[in-house]
Design a protein around this motif. Structure first.
Motif, PDB file in Angstrom:
ATOM      1  N   SER A  76       0.852  -1.182   0.000  1.00 44.03           N
ATOM      2  CA  SER A  76       0.000   0.000   0.000  1.00 44.03           C
ATOM      3  C   SER A  76       0.885   1.229   0.000  1.00 44.03           C
ATOM      4  N   LEU A  77       0.649   2.109  -0.954  1.00 45.21           N
ATOM      5  CA  LEU A  77       1.416   3.342  -1.067  1.00 45.21           C
ATOM      6  C   LEU A  77       0.489   4.514  -0.762  1.00 45.21           C
ATOM      7  N   THR A  78       0.939   5.400   0.074  1.00 44.15           N
ATOM      8  CA  THR A  78       0.142   6.584   0.373  1.00 44.15           C
ATOM      9  C   THR A  78       0.777   7.778  -0.304  1.00 44.15           C
ATOM     10  N   GLY A  79      -0.038   8.612  -0.795  1.00 50.84           N
ATOM     11  CA  GLY A  79       0.421   9.822  -1.457  1.00 50.84           C
ATOM     12  C   GLY A  79      -0.783  10.643  -1.818  1.00 50.84           C
ATOM     13  N   ASN A  80      -0.577  11.932  -2.012  1.00 51.38           N
ATOM     14  CA  ASN A  80      -1.669  12.848  -2.326  1.00 51.38           C
ATOM     15  C   ASN A  80      -2.838  12.589  -1.379  1.00 51.38           C
ATOM     16  N   LYS A  81      -3.987  12.230  -1.903  1.00 50.89           N
ATOM     17  CA  LYS A  81      -5.142  11.943  -1.053  1.00 50.89           C
ATOM     18  C   LYS A  81      -5.695  10.539  -1.269  1.00 50.89           C
ATOM     19  N   TYR A  82      -5.025   9.764  -2.121  1.00 48.54           N
ATOM     20  CA  TYR A  82      -5.495   8.422  -2.427  1.00 48.54           C
ATOM     21  C   TYR A  82      -4.484   7.390  -1.944  1.00 48.54           C
ATOM     22  N   VAL A  83      -5.005   6.234  -1.578  1.00 51.34           N
ATOM     23  CA  VAL A  83      -4.146   5.101  -1.253  1.00 51.34           C
ATOM     24  C   VAL A  83      -4.089   4.225  -2.499  1.00 51.34           C
ATOM     25  N   ARG A  84      -2.880   3.918  -2.914  1.00 46.84           N
ATOM     26  CA  ARG A  84      -2.704   3.092  -4.101  1.00 46.84           C
ATOM     27  C   ARG A  84      -1.980   1.818  -3.708  1.00 46.84           C
ATOM     28  N   HIS A  85      -2.143   0.794  -4.530  1.00 51.09           N
ATOM     29  CA  HIS A  85      -1.513  -0.491  -4.271  1.00 51.09           C
ATOM     30  C   HIS A  85      -0.555  -0.839  -5.403  1.00 51.09           C
ATOM     31  N   LEU A  86       0.574  -1.364  -5.023  1.00 51.86           N
ATOM     32  CA  LEU A  86       1.573  -1.828  -5.987  1.00 51.86           C
ATOM     33  C   LEU A  86       1.656  -3.339  -5.875  1.00 51.86           C
ATOM     34  N   ARG A  87       1.493  -3.997  -6.999  1.00 50.44           N
ATOM     35  CA  ARG A  87       1.688  -5.453  -7.064  1.00 50.44           C
ATOM     36  C   ARG A  87       2.970  -5.680  -7.846  1.00 50.44           C
ATOM     37  N   PHE A  88       3.916  -6.363  -7.182  1.00 46.95           N
ATOM     38  CA  PHE A  88       5.246  -6.568  -7.744  1.00 46.95           C
ATOM     39  C   PHE A  88       5.582  -8.043  -7.698  1.00 46.95           C
ATOM     40  N   ARG A  89       5.954  -8.596  -8.854  1.00 55.25           N
ATOM     41  CA  ARG A  89       6.374  -9.998  -8.945  1.00 55.25           C
ATOM     42  C   ARG A  89       7.641 -10.042  -9.776  1.00 55.25           C
ATOM     43  N   SER A  90       8.620 -10.828  -9.333  1.00 56.56           N
ATOM     44  CA  SER A  90       9.900 -10.862 -10.040  1.00 56.56           C
ATOM     45  C   SER A  90      10.577 -12.215  -9.882  1.00 56.56           C
ATOM     46  N   GLN A  91      11.657 -12.355 -10.617  1.00 55.17           N
ATOM     47  CA  GLN A  91      12.524 -13.524 -10.509  1.00 55.17           C
ATOM     48  C   GLN A  91      13.965 -13.045 -10.494  1.00 55.17           C
ATOM     49  N   LEU A  92      14.806 -13.825  -9.854  1.00 60.41           N
ATOM     50  CA  LEU A  92      16.230 -13.509  -9.811  1.00 60.41           C
ATOM     51  C   LEU A  92      16.973 -14.442 -10.743  1.00 60.41           C
ATOM     52  N   GLU A  93      17.831 -13.884 -11.557  1.00 60.95           N
ATOM     53  CA  GLU A  93      18.727 -14.688 -12.379  1.00 60.95           C
ATOM     54  C   GLU A  93      20.002 -14.875 -11.569  1.00 60.95           C
ATOM     55  N   VAL A  94      20.309 -16.112 -11.253  1.00 62.81           N
ATOM     56  CA  VAL A  94      21.457 -16.407 -10.394  1.00 62.81           C
ATOM     57  C   VAL A  94      22.398 -17.372 -11.106  1.00 62.81           C
ATOM     58  N   ASN A  95      23.643 -17.390 -10.653  1.00 64.86           N
ATOM     59  CA  ASN A  95      24.580 -18.402 -11.139  1.00 64.86           C
ATOM     60  C   ASN A  95      24.103 -19.755 -10.632  1.00 64.86           C
ATOM     61  N   GLY A  96      24.130 -20.747 -11.509  1.00 61.76           N
ATOM     62  CA  GLY A  96      23.591 -22.060 -11.163  1.00 61.76           C
ATOM     63  C   GLY A  96      24.218 -22.672  -9.930  1.00 61.76           C
ATOM     64  N   THR A  97      25.488 -22.392  -9.688  1.00 58.46           N
ATOM     65  CA  THR A  97      26.166 -22.959  -8.525  1.00 58.46           C
ATOM     66  C   THR A  97      25.702 -22.320  -7.220  1.00 58.46           C
ATOM     67  N   HIS A  98      25.087 -21.139  -7.300  1.00 60.81           N
ATOM     68  CA  HIS A  98      24.653 -20.426  -6.090  1.00 60.81           C
ATOM     69  C   HIS A  98      23.140 -20.438  -5.894  1.00 60.81           C
ATOM     70  N   GLN A  99      22.422 -21.241  -6.653  1.00 61.58           N
ATOM     71  CA  GLN A  99      20.963 -21.249  -6.565  1.00 61.58           C
ATOM     72  C   GLN A  99      20.483 -21.627  -5.159  1.00 61.58           C
ATOM     73  N   ASP A 100      21.059 -22.648  -4.565  1.00 59.43           N
ATOM     74  CA  ASP A 100      20.636 -23.066  -3.228  1.00 59.43           C
ATOM     75  C   ASP A 100      20.924 -21.982  -2.190  1.00 59.43           C
ATOM     76  N   ASP A 101      22.055 -21.294  -2.321  1.00 53.48           N
ATOM     77  CA  ASP A 101      22.397 -20.224  -1.387  1.00 53.48           C
ATOM     78  C   ASP A 101      21.380 -19.085  -1.456  1.00 53.48           C
ATOM     79  N   VAL A 102      20.997 -18.709  -2.674  1.00 53.23           N
ATOM     80  CA  VAL A 102      20.046 -17.604  -2.845  1.00 53.23           C
ATOM     81  C   VAL A 102      18.664 -18.014  -2.342  1.00 53.23           C
ATOM     82  N   GLU A 103      18.252 -19.252  -2.602  1.00 52.91           N
ATOM     83  CA  GLU A 103      16.957 -19.710  -2.094  1.00 52.91           C
ATOM     84  C   GLU A 103      16.936 -19.738  -0.564  1.00 52.91           C
TER      85      GLU A 103
END
Length: 162
Positions: A76-103
């Motif tokens: 939820s983002l507040t600003g001006n006089k309205y409350v707005r919502h941000l929906r954010f979805r992403s993926q990380l590109e990682v080196n294959g040898t470090h996948q378990d570490d990042v997870e």
């Protein structure tokens, strides 16, 4: 005498547009034929190899990479006089040898993203370059948390501001 003078037959008026139209048609045909000849390899061909074969010979195998999905974040983002919502979805590109570490440290990464996105003002999303700037800031924070060399890139899959 006026009747006696016969009118001379008028010469047909030649069209001045015919050479112009003919020139345009020939130019288009010549350009199209030249493009086809050069793109298909009819011109500048060296032996039996084609452009596709040369391109395939130059490709290298893909690096050892993996993708780690980050659970969707809704803020939820507040600003001006309205409350707005941000929906954010992403993926990380990682080196294959470090996948378990990042997870393993994924909860920390989500926390850093949550904290950063909540600190933003709604006006920061209105700039034309907003997404690329935010993406760079988030990637830098993720790389600090994950350690240098583990995370290669942040891929934004969904970025919706309601």
């Amino acid at each position: 005498m006026s009747d006696a003078v016969a009118k001379a037959p008028e010469a047909p008026v030649k069209s001045k547009k015919l050479p112009l139209i003919l020139g345009i048609v020939l130019a288009i045909g010549g350009g199209g034929g030249g493009f086809y000849a050069s793109s298909s390899g009819l011109l500048f061909s060296h032996g039996e190899s084609t452009a596709v074969d040369a391109h395939e010979a130059q490709t290298e195998p893909l690096p050892n990479i993996a993708f780690v999905e980050i659970e969707p974040i809704t803020i939820s983002l507040t600003g001006n006089k309205y409350v707005r919502h941000l929906r954010f979805r992403s993926q990380l590109e990682v080196n294959g040898t470090h996948q378990d570490d990042v997870e393993l440290i994924l909860p920390r990464i989500v926390d850093v993203l949550n904290s950063y996105l909540r600190a933003l003002d709604v006006t920061e999303f209105e700039e034309p370059q907003a997404l690329s700037k935010l993406r760079g800031q988030m990637l830098r924070r993720i790389q600090v948390v994950a350690g240098q060399g583990r995370v290669r890139d942040l891929l934004v899959m969904e970025f919706v501001l309601n």
